[in-house]
Write an enzyme that holds these catalytic residues in place. Structure first.
Site, PDB file in Angstrom:
ATOM      1  N   ALA A  12       0.868  -1.178   0.000  1.00  0.00           N
ATOM      2  CA  ALA A  12       0.000   0.000   0.000  1.00  0.00           C
ATOM      3  C   ALA A  12       0.905   1.227   0.000  1.00  0.00           C
ATOM      4  CB  ALA A  12      -0.922  -0.006   1.213  1.00  0.00           C
ATOM      5  N   ASP A  58      -2.283  -8.221  -4.665  1.00  0.00           N
ATOM      6  CA  ASP A  58      -2.468  -6.780  -4.834  1.00  0.00           C
ATOM      7  C   ASP A  58      -3.439  -6.250  -3.778  1.00  0.00           C
ATOM      8  OD1 ASP A  58      -0.773  -6.652  -6.981  1.00  0.00           O
ATOM      9  OD2 ASP A  58      -2.357  -6.655  -8.502  1.00  0.00           O
ATOM     10  N   THR A 117       0.937 -12.163 -23.373  1.00  0.00           N
ATOM     11  CA  THR A 117       1.759 -10.954 -23.424  1.00  0.00           C
ATOM     12  C   THR A 117       3.062 -11.144 -22.648  1.00  0.00           C
ATOM     13  OG1 THR A 117       0.495 -10.054 -21.551  1.00  0.00           O
ATOM     14  CG2 THR A 117      -0.173  -9.387 -23.771  1.00  0.00           C
ATOM     15  N   GLU A 171       5.451  -8.747 -13.382  1.00  0.00           N
ATOM     16  CA  GLU A 171       4.603  -9.838 -13.887  1.00  0.00           C
ATOM     17  C   GLU A 171       5.286 -10.586 -15.036  1.00  0.00           C
ATOM     18  OE1 GLU A 171       0.058  -9.781 -14.201  1.00  0.00           O
ATOM     19  OE2 GLU A 171       0.685  -9.398 -16.277  1.00  0.00           O
TER      20      GLU A 171
END
Length: 374
Positions: free
Chosen positions: A143, A232, A266, A324
């Protein structure tokens, strides 16, 4: 020889013969296998060739027993211990070998890693197994800057749905510790605030996650929890997320690509990057917002990804999807031992396909431009 005498040397009666048979077998097993057993104040010492001695501490001093009395004493202790054991009784539907629980989705990878979907597991059995192991789970999230606004919803919904009935440490990485909300927690669950610096660009913040998880895994997490779940913060728990996800190393199918062909993934396609994956490689496309495993395996993953990103940075290149991309490269060559279906990371903007029986962890609607780099 008298008609009532047997081969036991004159011992009369069937019951006595059976007792001797039991004593003999027990002694033989002890002599054959050999071990040292300490129980309360008793010391049981056996060698591989014979029973040497047994000592028993009493109020009158130490008494020594020879091998002739070993089996009797040992069998009494074993019987007493067995009487203390209470085995749980569980009733559930018998699994059917010829009737798979789901026929509409893939439930097992070619390397025998299960893919977790609703209807493919029994949570009661799994909960009992993990309670016996006395497991504590760490949940990490970041955060940074204005992302602290998501913490209240994140923690409240985690208390309702995440690892219910198990011990949890919430590890909150933040540059604003004073903005971490005080959310009521159940017994055995704690919020641990880890103050870190922020970075000007959100991409840098995202990539630094691997470095920080790696560092704290080695310095702190390894001593406090058995498993790490890394997610997340701009999400909310919407349904049960329990021990069914836990394994040595797990990743989550990306909600945009779970049904896509390899050519559509991707991945980073530039050979100059350490995250590069050739077009003829790769199994699935994994989301960077939900992965985990044992502390050791998460440490190895995050350390490897961080080192690769540092090489890229030195070469003036940044992978297309940052951390990622490096996570996906890692999973190509270090296969996860369990894979979570898109139930565990979903965005309602994608609709609700029929195969999705649960929406367990949902993206929150947000204005990225208003939050990133603020």
């Amino acid at each position: 020889m008298h008609k009532d005498q047997g081969k036991t040397g004159g011992v009369k009666g069937c019951c006595t013969k059976r007792c001797l048979y039991f004593v003999g077998c027990t002694t033989l097993l002890c002599v054959s296998f050999g071990f040292v057993w300490n129980m309360s104040n008793d010391t049981w010492e056996f060698t591989s060739s014979k029973v040497s001695y047994i000592t028993r501490n009493t109020s009158h001093g130490t008494r020594e027993f020879t091998s002739s009395k070993v089996s009797y004493i040992m069998s009494n202790h074993i019987l007493e211990d067995l009487l203390q054991i209470e085995l749980p009784r569980m009733t559930y539907t018998k699994p059917q070998i010829l009737k798979p629980s789901r026929s509409d989705v893939l439930m097992m990878t070619p390397w025998f890693a299960p893919i977790v979907w609703e209807g493919t597991y029994n949570s009661e059995i799994l909960n009992e197994q993990f309670r016996r192991r006395n497991v504590t789970v760490g949940l990490t999230t970041f955060a940074i800057k204005k992302y602290t606004v998501f913490l209240n919803k994140f923690l409240e919904t985690a208390e309702t749905y995440f690892m219910v009935g198990h011990r949890v440490n919430y590890y909150i990485f933040t540059d604003r510790p004073e903005e971490v909300p005080k959310v009521p927690l159940k017994e055995g669950r704690n919020v641990v605030v880890l103050q870190v610096q922020n970075y000007p660009r959100w991409q840098e913040i995202s990539m630094r996650r691997m470095e920080l998880i790696s560092y704290y895994s080695k310095q702190q997490f390894i001593n406090e929890v058995s498993y790490l779940v890394c997610v997340d913060v701009d999400m909310r728990f919407n349904d049960q997320v329990g021990v069914e996800i836990l394994s040595n190393l797990f990743g989550t199918l990306h909600p945009h690509f779970y049904a896509a062909e390899r050519q559509s993934f991707t991945y980073e396609r530039r050979p100059a990057s350490q995250a590069y994956v050739p077009r003829d490689e790769g199994d699935f496309y994994y989301a960077g917002g939900f992965f985990g495993g044992t502390v050791l395996e998460v440490y190895k993953l995050t350390k490897k990804c961080h080192e690769a990103m540092m090489v890229d940075k030195a070469n003036g290149i940044e992978a297309i999807w940052h951390d990622e991309s490096h996570l996906n490269k890692y999973f190509v060559y270090y296969k996860p031992t369990k894979i979570l279906s898109p139930e565990y990371l979903w965005d309602d903007d994608l609709g609700r396909p029929e195969i999705l029986k649960k929406r367990r962890f949902l993206a929150l609607p947000k204005n990225h431009a208003a939050i990133r780099n603020k």
